[in-house]
Design a protein around this motif. Structure first.
Motif, PDB file in Angstrom:
ATOM      1  N   UNK A 233       4.529  23.784  -0.123  1.00 19.13           N
ATOM      2  CA  UNK A 233       4.279  22.942  -1.575  1.00 19.13           C
ATOM      3  C   UNK A 233       3.282  22.071  -0.949  1.00 19.13           C
ATOM      4  N   UNK A 234       2.434  22.090  -0.730  1.00 16.97           N
ATOM      5  CA  UNK A 234       1.496  21.109  -0.230  1.00 16.97           C
ATOM      6  C   UNK A 234       0.448  21.761   0.565  1.00 16.97           C
ATOM      7  N   UNK A 235       0.428  22.693   1.261  1.00 13.64           N
ATOM      8  CA  UNK A 235      -1.095  23.141   1.803  1.00 13.64           C
ATOM      9  C   UNK A 235      -0.118  24.925   1.854  1.00 13.64           C
ATOM     10  N   UNK A 236       0.800  25.549   1.051  1.00 15.38           N
ATOM     11  CA  UNK A 236       0.553  26.857   1.854  1.00 15.38           C
ATOM     12  C   UNK A 236       0.630  27.273   2.400  1.00 15.38           C
ATOM     13  N   UNK A 237       0.450  26.555   3.794  1.00 17.17           N
ATOM     14  CA  UNK A 237       0.196  27.109   5.396  1.00 17.17           C
ATOM     15  C   UNK A 237      -0.987  27.363   5.889  1.00 17.17           C
ATOM     16  N   UNK A 238      -1.621  26.592   3.867  1.00 19.69           N
ATOM     17  CA  UNK A 238      -3.421  26.481   5.176  1.00 19.69           C
ATOM     18  C   UNK A 238      -3.857  25.187   5.147  1.00 19.69           C
ATOM     19  N   UNK A 239      -5.632  24.487   5.523  1.00 17.43           N
ATOM     20  CA  UNK A 239      -5.966  25.792   5.137  1.00 17.43           C
ATOM     21  C   UNK A 239      -5.783  26.621   6.490  1.00 17.43           C
ATOM     22  N   UNK A 240      -6.930  27.740   6.641  1.00 19.58           N
ATOM     23  CA  UNK A 240      -7.152  28.963   7.679  1.00 19.58           C
ATOM     24  C   UNK A 240      -5.707  29.011   8.509  1.00 19.58           C
ATOM     25  N   UNK A 241      -4.979  29.297   7.112  1.00 20.66           N
ATOM     26  CA  UNK A 241      -3.119  29.065   8.125  1.00 20.66           C
ATOM     27  C   UNK A 241      -2.576  27.653   9.362  1.00 20.66           C
ATOM     28  N   UNK A 242      -3.244  26.842   8.613  1.00 21.17           N
ATOM     29  CA  UNK A 242      -3.298  25.882  10.330  1.00 21.17           C
ATOM     30  C   UNK A 242      -1.486  25.159   9.596  1.00 21.17           C
ATOM     31  N   UNK A 243      -1.608  25.023   8.916  1.00 24.12           N
ATOM     32  CA  UNK A 243      -0.009  23.815   9.073  1.00 24.12           C
ATOM     33  C   UNK A 243       1.321  25.315   8.855  1.00 24.12           C
ATOM     34  N   UNK A 244       1.009  26.849   9.182  1.00 23.46           N
ATOM     35  CA  UNK A 244       2.366  27.190   9.165  1.00 23.46           C
ATOM     36  C   UNK A 244       2.962  26.166  10.161  1.00 23.46           C
ATOM     37  N   UNK A 245       4.675  27.112   9.461  1.00 20.03           N
ATOM     38  CA  UNK A 245       5.036  26.752   9.957  1.00 20.03           C
ATOM     39  C   UNK A 245       6.627  28.533  10.529  1.00 20.03           C
ATOM     40  N   UNK A 246       7.736  27.835  10.511  1.00 18.20           N
ATOM     41  CA  UNK A 246       8.430  29.384  11.295  1.00 18.20           C
ATOM     42  C   UNK A 246       8.914  30.556  10.326  1.00 18.20           C
ATOM     43  N   UNK A 247       9.741  28.855   9.800  1.00 22.90           N
ATOM     44  CA  UNK A 247      10.597  29.455   8.048  1.00 22.90           C
ATOM     45  C   UNK A 247       9.010  29.763   7.301  1.00 22.90           C
ATOM     46  N   UNK A 248       8.306  28.871   6.859  1.00 25.84           N
ATOM     47  CA  UNK A 248       6.849  29.741   5.760  1.00 25.84           C
ATOM     48  C   UNK A 248       6.256  30.545   6.481  1.00 25.84           C
ATOM     49  N   UNK A 249       6.016  31.033   7.842  1.00 21.72           N
ATOM     50  CA  UNK A 249       5.176  31.723   7.878  1.00 21.72           C
ATOM     51  C   UNK A 249       6.146  33.325   7.390  1.00 21.72           C
ATOM     52  N   UNK A 250       7.830  32.864   7.948  1.00 18.78           N
ATOM     53  CA  UNK A 250       8.665  33.797   7.339  1.00 18.78           C
ATOM     54  C   UNK A 250       8.843  33.916   6.411  1.00 18.78           C
ATOM     55  N   UNK A 251       8.626  33.201   5.705  1.00 18.00           N
ATOM     56  CA  UNK A 251       8.721  33.885   3.902  1.00 18.00           C
ATOM     57  C   UNK A 251       7.390  34.338   3.483  1.00 18.00           C
ATOM     58  N   UNK A 252       5.757  33.944   4.325  1.00 19.01           N
ATOM     59  CA  UNK A 252       4.662  34.979   3.752  1.00 19.01           C
ATOM     60  C   UNK A 252       4.829  36.065   4.485  1.00 19.01           C
ATOM     61  N   UNK A 253       5.663  36.543   5.683  1.00 20.59           N
ATOM     62  CA  UNK A 253       6.190  37.630   5.627  1.00 20.59           C
ATOM     63  C   UNK A 253       7.033  38.862   5.272  1.00 20.59           C
TER      64      UNK A 253
END
Length: 291
Positions: A233-253
């Motif tokens: 909700x705060x960054x969407x994994x950005x900027x430049x994919x720098x805030x992704x965690x496993x759960x968010x990257x799992x969702x994106x993939x």
């Protein structure tokens, strides 16, 4: 005789059915999907074996970042969130005026949903109208103002600050419950013997909070491993994919890129890491506490 043998299983059956339906079967199906290449729509799935896992480990540039961010989040949770929670519990366990009110105030953010917390803090971080930049300007520190959620080196820590505000109430309440079960006799004896407050904390409070620590650490570790809502909700994994965690990257993939196999493989990594960390910890600490 036969009825008495099966009777315990009849009591276990409802819980077992829920466990199998809600946890085991979906986990087994996710493991199954992790061995296939599938977009979630096509009628056929292509079996690829361990290729999805190899892809994450050797070719995916975001997965290592997400794994490291989860590690940073876990360490921060175990030190800052749990530490602040313990400090607040120690303060509010004393006979202070208005302590009931303060307990409620500190616990209140925890009952808010992650989306509400994220919305509040996104506005606080707003570069033009946010509280933090206005406060820095008021203090004469204009050079410290930032677009907090837009800088790759700061964004994760900015989100984690919101997580501290949101999550510190839970360990506080659990530690308070543990503190209130400790009898006063050891403290009175320690005072007579001339023990300082720091010595009372080290040799009385901490040992008698062992069972509470087992619960708080386990809950904190699990929560930190599955963190998702604040980051998304705060960054969407950005900027430049720098805030992704496993759960968010799992969702994106899984849902953004339609890589069901890759997303399932990430979820299995998440399950494996959580099990490797939590099960030995709980087993060792529980066994030690009963020695």
């Amino acid at each position: 005789m036969r009825t008495s043998v099966y009777k315990p299983w009849l009591f276990i059956l409802p819980a077992l059915a829920i466990y199998l339906t809600v946890i085991f079967i979906p986990s087994a199906y996710t493991l199954y999907l992790s061995f296939f290449s599938w977009n979630g729509v096509a009628p056929d799935k292509k079996f690829v074996g361990l290729k999805n896992y190899a892809e994450l480990l050797w070719n995916d540039t975001v997965f290592p970042k997400a794994l490291m961010n989860n590690l940073i989040w876990t360490l921060g949770s175990l030190t800052l969130i749990m530490g602040i929670g313990l400090m607040l519990a120690l303060m509010l366990n004393r006979k202070l005026k208005g302590r009931i009110l303060f307990r409620g105030l500190f616990y209140f953010p925890y009952v808010l949903s992650g989306i509400i917390v994220a919305t509040i803090w996104v506005w606080m971080y707003n570069p033009l109208q946010g509280f933090f930049n206005h406060a820095l300007e008021w203090l004469g520190l204009e050079s410290w103002t930032r677009a907090w959620l837009a800088e790759p080196k700061l964004a994760l820590y900015a989100v984690f600050l919101a997580a501290i505000w949101n999550g510190v109430g839970q360990p506080m309440v659990l530690f308070l419950a543990g503190l209130q079960t400790i009898p006063q006799d050891p403290y009175e004896a320690a005072i007579i013997d001339g023990a300082k407050p720091s010595q009372q904390f080290r040799f009385i409070t901490l040992p008698l909070l062992r069972e509470t620590f087992i619960i708080v650490v386990a809950i904190t570790m699990v929560s930190s491993m599955k963190v998702y809502d604040l980051v998304y909700a705060m960054t969407g994994g950005g900027p430049a994919e720098s805030t992704h965690v496993l759960a968010s990257w799992m969702y994106f993939q899984t849902f953004r890129f339609a890589n069901i196999g890759i997303g399932s493989a990430i979820s299995m990594f998440l399950i494996l890491i959580t099990m490797v960390v939590i099960i030995p910890y709980v087993y060792y600490t529980t066994k030690k506490s009963h020695v």
